[in-house]
Design an enzyme around this catalytic site. Structure first.
Site, PDB file in Angstrom:
ATOM      1  N   GLU A  61      -5.007  12.680 -22.015  1.00 53.65           N
ATOM      2  CA  GLU A  61      -6.354  12.919 -21.481  1.00 53.65           C
ATOM      3  C   GLU A  61      -7.275  13.611 -22.481  1.00 53.65           C
ATOM      4  O   GLU A  61      -8.462  13.292 -22.581  1.00 53.65           O
ATOM      5  CB  GLU A  61      -6.294  13.742 -20.179  1.00 53.65           C
ATOM      6  N   HIS A 130      -3.213  15.888  -7.148  1.00 53.61           N
ATOM      7  CA  HIS A 130      -3.984  14.640  -7.125  1.00 53.61           C
ATOM      8  C   HIS A 130      -5.057  14.637  -6.049  1.00 53.61           C
ATOM      9  O   HIS A 130      -5.489  13.578  -5.611  1.00 53.61           O
ATOM     10  CB  HIS A 130      -3.051  13.434  -6.911  1.00 53.61           C
TER      11      HIS A 130
END
Lengths: 325, 329
Positions: A61, A130
């Site tokens: 990321e 999440h």
């Protein structure tokens, strides 16, 4: 007008911008032909534009955002996808210290035309890593713009504006919004940042809500009208930075009461900022204390009854309204 | 992996180029000495990280680049700027926080950029420049130009996750980039041996299927020749290279750091390997430089640095409200 999903509206914006401007390219994990993005937003784009412009990346990321920054400052217009909003934490230095600050640190020599698309929000039982809503993290960093579309129409119009913007934009999507359908024009249109919209006009109280909470607020407003005769106005800021303070303040001045609703945690969150602005600029017009409805200050739990308890629902919004009307 | 050691090899470089490289190294050295002096006079706000001692790396690499090629830099970045061709006056003005500096006083010593010469800026977060440089290399590839990118970073940065992520991405996409690790043996006060078990950081290149080489970073010709080969490979689409340059900073990490964590004998040994002295001796040997020419170059460089100082000191500070500009485009 034709109705399409929020997911399809986003894809249409990406596709149209890629056709319009060859500098636009996409990068992220599994956004290409083998998956089409974890939420299928980019499905079919690699087939149409090739793997150079719809670029699958390693699970990195920080480098996804850093690479996008490097491309943005050298003439490209990257749109990076971070698969889940929670994972922006892995790229936080690149987002908050680099993308947001390069223009400023370098005395305006360059701009960073970068879009970071990422889904926030809970409601799908995938627990604490999440499900978060972290929009406020990015609101706290000068140099970033923060978009938060709640409808397919806004998703397309705001994403086009984001891609054409010279500034880095954190483009907040919401998992539960992807299948939501709405009217979306086929033609090209853009929605300027910093323009809120009134989703429902009312006279008794204002609800300011963002992303999926807009829909919960609209449901709550219907119930309140039917069952209590309370006439609710719902304001959707659409972008959190820049924030259309004027529309919010005008609505509050009109109704004299306000509930601010957001799915992020209450402490130092979206509702805190908006409430503070209202208190600073319109306290004399208020007939009751400002109420906030936000996620509880816990990580998002897994088990449905726990998650449903933590994330605001219609009933909490209705209760907050009834406390001050 | 594939490079020989170039330290003693004669290479095909023109006399003008050699003299220009020598001059650039001197510019950096005198510039840094002046910054240190000004710091002592309280004329430099904040902190400074001096490049003195590492000149062969910046000059060797940048001499192998074209003007349109890109570099990224670090908190210890004055040398990179100067080697890429930045205007000393505007670098000095930025370090002194003046309006005429490259970043209008908003960046300072650790954040200098000059996009007009491909200097994409210095980031002061250790390791943060690696993915940005990688992105510039991707940009070059997507735009199909023949540019290359040189990314400078230190031994400390090679322990950051961004090092791993960036080298891997650059390798799989065969990007035109040189990862130039300036291994000056210390990350602030932490010696390399305390934080990694390998001696050569270039060994890490193998983990990414990338060419890696460790060279004498105080030998400007070795650096130049290695960079030139890597640049050539990059321009041909053969991908990235990790070049580890063993070098040493003459001063401490920052400001007035006396660097007591470095053994005295070690410092003395490295001072003997001063890259400017070594190159100068080499140029005398090669009959490229005479004592007279050396004196002439020194005088010219000193005058240029003095002029930069004068320019900076005479420049105004930005007005406070300018702090509000340049946040957004």
């Amino acid at each position: 007008m034709r109705r399409i999903s929020y997911r399809d509206a986003l894809r249409e914006a990406l596709r149209e911008e890629m056709l319009r401007d060859e500098r636009v390219f996409l990068l992220g994990e599994d956004i290409g032909r083998y998956w089409g993005g974890a939420f299928k937003v980019t499905k079919g784009l690699a087939e149409e534009f090739g793997e150079e412009r719809v670029r699958d990346t390693p699970i990195s990321e920080s480098a996804i955002i850093g690479v996008a920054i490097g491309a943005a400052i050298t003439g490209m217009r990257p749109v990076a996808e971070i698969m889940f909003g929670d994972l922006t934490a892995l790229a936080m230095d690149q987002i908050a210290n680099q993308a947001a600050k390069l223009r400023y640190m370098f005395g305006g020599q360059i701009s960073v035309p970068l879009v970071i698309r990422t889904p926030f929000g809970g409601g799908v039982n995938i627990a604490a890593h999440h499900s978060q809503s972290l929009e406020a993290w990015f609101m706290h960093v000068p140099g970033l713009h923060v978009a938060a579309p709640s409808t397919p129409y806004d998703a397309k119009g705001l994403l086009k504006t984001a891609i054409r913007s010279e500034n880095p934009v954190v483009f907040c999507e919401h998992k539960l919004l992807y299948p939501v359908e709405g009217e979306v024009p086929e033609e090209d249109y853009m929605i300027p940042f910093g323009t809120a919209t009134i989703r429902r006009e009312g006279t008794d109280i204002t609800i300011v809500a963002t992303l999926y909470m807009v829909h919960k607020a609209l449901n709550a407003a219907k119930t309140l009208e039917k069952e209590e005769g309370i006439n609710v106005e719902v304001v959707d800021p659409r972008t959190l930075v820049p924030l259309d303070k004027k529309t919010i303040i005008e609505s509050v001045k009109k109704t004299g009461r306000v509930v601010v609703v957001s799915e992020d945690c209450k402490t130092a969150g979206v509702t805190a900022e908006i409430s503070a602005i209202i208190a600073e600029e319109a306290i004399d017009y208020l007939d009751a204390p400002i109420k906030r409805v936000a996620a509880m200050d816990t990580p998002i739990p897994f088990s449905p009854p726990l998650e449903n308890f933590v994330i605001p629902d219609e009933n909490r919004i209705i209760r907050a309204v009834k406390e001050i009307v | 992996m594939t490079y020989s050691k170039w330290g003693s090899t004669m290479i095909d470089v023109s006399r003008e180029k050699l003299v220009e490289m020598y001059r650039k190294m001197l510019e950096i050295r005198y510039f840094e000495e002046k910054v240190f002096e000004l710091y002592g006079q309280n004329l430099v706000p904040g902190t400074i990280h001096l490049y003195a001692g590492q000149e062969a790396v910046a000059v060797g690499v940048c001499s192998a680049l074209r003007k349109e090629d890109y570099i990224t830099s670090t908190h210890r970045g004055h040398g990179h700027c100067i080697a890429k061709g930045a205007d000393l006056k505007r670098v000095m003005a930025e370090i002194l926080g003046r309006k005429t500096g490259y970043c209008k006083g908003k960046g300072g010593s650790m954040h200098i950029a000059d996009f007009s010469i491909g200097m994409l800026g210095a980031t002061a977060v250790v390791g943060a420049g690696l993915p940005i440089a990688t992105g510039a290399a991707l940009s070059v590839k997507l735009q199909k130009t023949s540019q290359v990118v040189a990314c400078f970073f230190g031994d400390g940065a090679s322990n950051q996750g961004t090092f791993h992520e960036s080298l891997n991405m650059a390798a799989i996409w065969k990007l035109p980039i040189l990862f130039v690790c300036e291994n000056n043996l210390y990350a602030m006060g932490t010696s390399q041996s305390r934080v990694m078990l390998i001696e050569n950081i270039a060994d890490r290149a193998a983990a990414y299927g990338m060419v890696g080489t460790t060279i004498d970073g105080n030998d400007v010709l070795a650096v130049y020749q290695t960079a030139r080969e890597a640049v050539e490979r990059a321009r041909k689409g053969e991908g990235p290279t990790l070049i580890e340059c063993k070098t040493y900073r003459h001063k401490g990490h920052s400001r007035m750091d006396p660097a007591k964590y470095r053994p005295k004998e070690e410092v003395e040994e490295w001072l003997k390997k001063d890259p400017i002295k070594r190159f100068q001796d080499r140029l005398f040997e090669m009959n490229v430089l005479t004592e007279d020419e050396k004196g002439e170059i020194e005088r010219a460089v000193i005058a240029e640095v003095e002029e930069a100082v004068k320019f900076a000191l005479e420049s105004p500070y930005p007005s406070p409200e300018e702090a509000l500009e340049d946040v957004y485009a």
